[in-house]
Design a protein around this motif. Structure first.
Motif, PDB file in Angstrom:
ATOM      1  N   ALA A   3       6.816   0.982   2.673  1.00 14.01           N
ATOM      2  CA  ALA A   3       5.975   1.403   1.557  1.00 14.01           C
ATOM      3  C   ALA A   3       4.818   0.427   1.358  1.00 14.01           C
ATOM      4  CB  ALA A   3       6.809   1.516   0.288  1.00 14.01           C
ATOM      5  N   GLU A   4       5.073  -0.850   1.615  1.00 17.38           N
ATOM      6  CA  GLU A   4       4.032  -1.861   1.440  1.00 17.38           C
ATOM      7  C   GLU A   4       2.924  -1.693   2.476  1.00 17.38           C
ATOM      8  OE1 GLU A   4       7.480  -2.846  -0.747  1.00 17.38           O
ATOM      9  OE2 GLU A   4       7.299  -2.449   1.421  1.00 17.38           O
ATOM     10  N   GLU A   5       3.280  -1.327   3.709  1.00 14.31           N
ATOM     11  CA  GLU A   5       2.260  -1.059   4.721  1.00 14.31           C
ATOM     12  C   GLU A   5       1.394   0.131   4.316  1.00 14.31           C
ATOM     13  OE1 GLU A   5       3.586  -1.849   9.158  1.00 14.31           O
ATOM     14  OE2 GLU A   5       5.229  -0.944   8.035  1.00 14.31           O
ATOM     15  N   VAL A   6       2.035   1.171   3.819  1.00 18.15           N
ATOM     16  CA  VAL A   6       1.285   2.335   3.360  1.00 18.15           C
ATOM     17  C   VAL A   6       0.374   1.950   2.205  1.00 18.15           C
ATOM     18  CG1 VAL A   6       1.493   4.581   2.242  1.00 18.15           C
ATOM     19  CG2 VAL A   6       3.001   3.995   4.151  1.00 18.15           C
ATOM     20  N   ARG A   7       0.911   1.196   1.258  1.00 14.82           N
ATOM     21  CA  ARG A   7       0.095   0.741   0.121  1.00 14.82           C
ATOM     22  C   ARG A   7      -1.168   0.048   0.609  1.00 14.82           C
ATOM     23  NH1 ARG A   7       2.581  -4.375  -2.222  1.00 14.82           N
ATOM     24  NH2 ARG A   7       1.685  -5.028  -0.216  1.00 14.82           N
ATOM     25  N   ASP A   8      -1.006  -0.852   1.566  1.00 17.65           N
ATOM     26  CA  ASP A   8      -2.160  -1.609   2.050  1.00 17.65           C
ATOM     27  C   ASP A   8      -3.170  -0.703   2.761  1.00 17.65           C
ATOM     28  OD1 ASP A   8      -0.948  -3.832   1.003  1.00 17.65           O
ATOM     29  OD2 ASP A   8      -0.216  -4.600   2.922  1.00 17.65           O
ATOM     30  N   ARG A   9      -2.695   0.330   3.440  1.00 15.65           N
ATOM     31  CA  ARG A   9      -3.606   1.264   4.095  1.00 15.65           C
ATOM     32  C   ARG A   9      -4.390   2.074   3.061  1.00 15.65           C
ATOM     33  NH1 ARG A   9       0.601   3.177   8.955  1.00 15.65           N
ATOM     34  NH2 ARG A   9       0.284   1.296  10.234  1.00 15.65           N
ATOM     35  N   VAL A  10      -3.733   2.430   1.972  1.00 17.09           N
ATOM     36  CA  VAL A  10      -4.430   3.161   0.910  1.00 17.09           C
ATOM     37  C   VAL A  10      -5.469   2.262   0.244  1.00 17.09           C
ATOM     38  CG1 VAL A  10      -4.171   4.444  -1.242  1.00 17.09           C
ATOM     39  CG2 VAL A  10      -2.389   4.598   0.509  1.00 17.09           C
ATOM     40  N   LEU A  11      -5.088   1.027  -0.016  1.00 13.32           N
ATOM     41  CA  LEU A  11      -6.017   0.094  -0.651  1.00 13.32           C
ATOM     42  C   LEU A  11      -7.217  -0.175   0.250  1.00 13.32           C
ATOM     43  CD1 LEU A  11      -3.495  -2.448  -2.235  1.00 13.32           C
ATOM     44  CD2 LEU A  11      -4.756  -0.624  -3.390  1.00 13.32           C
ATOM     45  N   ARG A  12      -6.986  -0.214   1.555  1.00 11.51           N
ATOM     46  CA  ARG A  12      -8.098  -0.382   2.499  1.00 11.51           C
ATOM     47  C   ARG A  12      -9.052   0.808   2.398  1.00 11.51           C
ATOM     48  NH1 ARG A  12      -8.384  -2.692   7.912  1.00 11.51           N
ATOM     49  NH2 ARG A  12      -6.112  -2.876   7.934  1.00 11.51           N
ATOM     50  N   ALA A  13      -8.495   2.003   2.370  1.00 13.62           N
ATOM     51  CA  ALA A  13      -9.335   3.200   2.271  1.00 13.62           C
ATOM     52  C   ALA A  13     -10.123   3.212   0.971  1.00 13.62           C
ATOM     53  CB  ALA A  13      -8.463   4.452   2.377  1.00 13.62           C
ATOM     54  N   ALA A  14      -9.503   2.726  -0.103  1.00 14.14           N
ATOM     55  CA  ALA A  14     -10.166   2.716  -1.412  1.00 14.14           C
ATOM     56  C   ALA A  14     -11.338   1.737  -1.465  1.00 14.14           C
ATOM     57  CB  ALA A  14      -9.156   2.391  -2.505  1.00 14.14           C
ATOM     58  N   GLN A  15     -11.423   0.827  -0.505  1.00 14.11           N
ATOM     59  CA  GLN A  15     -12.572  -0.067  -0.440  1.00 14.11           C
ATOM     60  C   GLN A  15     -13.825   0.672   0.039  1.00 14.11           C
ATOM     61  OE1 GLN A  15     -11.578  -3.416   2.036  1.00 14.11           O
ATOM     62  NE2 GLN A  15      -9.756  -3.966   0.855  1.00 14.11           N
ATOM     63  N   TYR A  16     -13.625   1.808   0.709  1.00 12.79           N
ATOM     64  CA  TYR A  16     -14.748   2.540   1.294  1.00 12.79           C
ATOM     65  C   TYR A  16     -14.993   3.885   0.604  1.00 12.79           C
ATOM     66  CZ  TYR A  16     -14.211  -0.751   5.194  1.00 12.79           C
ATOM     67  OH  TYR A  16     -14.114  -1.886   5.956  1.00 12.79           O
ATOM     68  N   LEU A  17     -13.949   4.492   0.054  1.00 10.24           N
ATOM     69  CA  LEU A  17     -14.027   5.851  -0.458  1.00 10.24           C
ATOM     70  C   LEU A  17     -13.766   5.885  -1.952  1.00 10.24           C
ATOM     71  CD1 LEU A  17     -11.887   7.511   2.364  1.00 10.24           C
ATOM     72  CD2 LEU A  17     -14.384   7.394   2.254  1.00 10.24           C
ATOM     73  N   PRO A  18     -14.449   6.744  -2.707  1.00 11.31           N
ATOM     74  CA  PRO A  18     -14.153   6.881  -4.125  1.00 11.31           C
ATOM     75  C   PRO A  18     -12.701   7.322  -4.329  1.00 11.31           C
ATOM     76  CG  PRO A  18     -16.201   8.010  -3.548  1.00 11.31           C
ATOM     77  CD  PRO A  18     -15.541   7.633  -2.262  1.00 11.31           C
ATOM     78  N   VAL A  19     -11.986   6.671  -5.215  1.00 13.91           N
ATOM     79  CA  VAL A  19     -10.582   7.003  -5.431  1.00 13.91           C
ATOM     80  C   VAL A  19     -10.432   8.453  -5.877  1.00 13.91           C
ATOM     81  CG1 VAL A  19      -8.513   6.429  -6.758  1.00 13.91           C
ATOM     82  CG2 VAL A  19      -9.998   4.603  -5.927  1.00 13.91           C
ATOM     83  N   ALA A  20     -11.409   8.952  -6.615  1.00 12.24           N
ATOM     84  CA  ALA A  20     -11.363  10.335  -7.082  1.00 12.24           C
ATOM     85  C   ALA A  20     -11.433  11.336  -5.933  1.00 12.24           C
ATOM     86  CB  ALA A  20     -12.501  10.599  -8.058  1.00 12.24           C
ATOM     87  N   GLN A  21     -11.850  10.889  -4.743  1.00 15.58           N
ATOM     88  CA  GLN A  21     -11.950  11.768  -3.578  1.00 15.58           C
ATOM     89  C   GLN A  21     -10.941  11.395  -2.494  1.00 15.58           C
ATOM     90  OE1 GLN A  21     -16.594  11.302  -3.509  1.00 15.58           O
ATOM     91  NE2 GLN A  21     -16.118  13.183  -2.370  1.00 15.58           N
ATOM     92  N   LEU A  22      -9.935  10.625  -2.870  1.00 14.94           N
ATOM     93  CA  LEU A  22      -8.991  10.079  -1.892  1.00 14.94           C
ATOM     94  C   LEU A  22      -7.607  10.692  -2.053  1.00 14.94           C
ATOM     95  CD1 LEU A  22      -8.399   7.951   0.329  1.00 14.94           C
ATOM     96  CD2 LEU A  22      -7.953   6.300  -1.516  1.00 14.94           C
ATOM     97  N   GLY A  23      -6.971  10.987  -0.937  1.00 19.47           N
ATOM     98  CA  GLY A  23      -5.578  11.396  -0.890  1.00 19.47           C
ATOM     99  C   GLY A  23      -4.943  10.796   0.342  1.00 19.47           C
ATOM    100  N   THR A  24      -3.637  10.989   0.500  1.00 23.08           N
ATOM    101  CA  THR A  24      -2.950  10.473   1.685  1.00 23.08           C
ATOM    102  C   THR A  24      -2.142  11.583   2.352  1.00 23.08           C
ATOM    103  OG1 THR A  24      -0.937   9.758   0.502  1.00 23.08           O
ATOM    104  CG2 THR A  24      -2.766   8.178   0.648  1.00 23.08           C
TER     105      THR A  24
END
Length: 372
Positions: free
Chosen positions: A293-314
């Motif tokens: 779960a921690e690896e997934v968390r970090d991948r989401v946080l990485r994506a959130a550095q580039y993409l608006p959270v309002a337009q982000l899903g996994t």
């Protein structure tokens, strides 16, 4: 604001279902008995997703012979010698080839959706094959009395019916599987085939309203079959700008297995239009190791550095075992990866200060939904 998380579609078949598929194909198991096994597999698949916290479920494509051939299974105007798809490990898949017109679907995905919705009150996502993939059925030599344009018009009509039937039957979202997109750049580095694919898909999407397009998505990946891919070596930067020209509201993009996810995220950020949502892959279905779960968390946080959270899903990078004969991944592994995706996305949402869709109670999730 929340970070939604969805499966791509297919999930490994149980040993019972695999045995029933073989017995039914050989004539040793009748239609009624076979349907009972498949119905049980669909229900169990949906219940397992609900049990680990999924807020949107799929039927795992338990009823489909494969994610690509379900509309044409049983058609009499097909020959087996169609386009060959080579995978990196040396194995191949071969599509059938159309021998005469008219082109008609034998099965529409609405039937799968309605059966799934009888098992749950949770939102149900329905995957369908993109018309671009089925365009490969038409032979390069042509068909006497049935031109390619006649075929494409029939294909567009059938694809529209496939999607609209699912929307009208209450699909949470309809996802076009577009795995041939990245592969097309391997077959035609000029990109013309890819552009033709997107143009064809948009011919279908143009028949839907903006509100309907918001419930339609497009999935891309480099293939995932028997723990191998067909186009992971193709530069994503050549695909993504064209992919986002689809007039759809959602995009499901394989990312966990990419060697340089930051580079890919920069390309996505440059081409994701306002109002669209991109679901980034945070688990790799063909990697036998289960992500934490921690690896997934970090991948989401990485994506959130580039993409608006309002337009982000996994999502997962790809479906698990999209062909019925693929036994490379166990159900236990698949559901463990899905759990990690859900838990890791929730951890990231908490750290970002946004919500994560709450799972319904077990009783509520398993209550049959009304079917139109």
């Amino acid at each position: 604001m929340t970070i939604p998380s969805e499966s791509i579609g297919s999930l490994p078949r149980s040993p019972e279902l695999l045995g029933a598929l073989a017995a039914h194909e050989s004539g040793q198991l009748g239609d009624q008995a076979f349907d009972a096994v498949v119905s049980r597999a669909v229900r169990e698949t949906i219940e397992q997703q609900a049990a680990i916290g999924a807020t949107v479920v799929t039927d795992g494509e338990q009823r489909k012979p494969s994610f690509v051939t379900y509309p044409i299974a049983g058609a009499e105007n097909l020959a087996p010698d169609g386009v060959v798809i080579p995978f990196a490990d040396g194995h191949q898949r071969q599509l059938p080839c159309l021998t005469s017109g008219p082109f008609r679907y034998q099965t529409h995905a609405e039937s799968y959706l309605r059966a799934a919705r009888e098992c749950t009150s949770l939102p149900v996502k329905q995957a369908v094959i993109a018309p671009s993939a089925l365009s490969l059925l038409y032979p390069s030599s042509g068909i006497d009395g049935y031109s390619r344009e006649n075929f494409l018009e029939d294909l567009v009509n059938e694809a529209e019916t496939d999607i609209r039937g699912c929307l009208d039957a209450g699909a949470h979202v309809v996802q076009l599987d577009f795995t041939e997109g990245r592969l097309s750049l391997k077959l035609d580095p000029s990109g013309q085939v890819l552009r033709d694919f997107v143009e064809l898909n948009n011919r279908v999407l143009a028949r839907f309203s903006e509100s309907e397009q918001a419930r339609i998505g497009v999935h891309t990946c480099p293939g995932g079959d028997q723990d191998s891919t067909h186009s992971l070596d193709v530069d994503y930067a050549e695909l993504l700008p064209v992919l986002f020209q689809h007039t759809a509201g959602n995009f499901y993009v394989q990312l966990a297995s990419e060697a340089d996810p930051d580079r890919v995220l920069r390309v996505i950020a440059d081409h994701l239009r306002p109002g669209a949502r991109v679901f980034v892959g945070v688990t790799d279905p063909i990697d036998p190791r289960v992500e934490t779960a921690e690896e997934v968390r970090d991948r989401v946080l990485r994506a959130a550095q580039y993409l608006p959270v309002a337009q982000l899903g996994t999502c997962d990078d790809c479906g698990f075992s999209p062909f019925a004969d693929d036994q490379s991944t166990s159900r236990r592994t698949a559901f463990a990866k899905i759990r990690a995706r859900l838990e890791g996305t929730a951890l990231a949402a908490e750290q970002l200060g946004v919500g994560f869709p709450a799972a319904r109670s077990s009783q509520e999730a398993h209550r049959p939904a009304a079917v139109e």
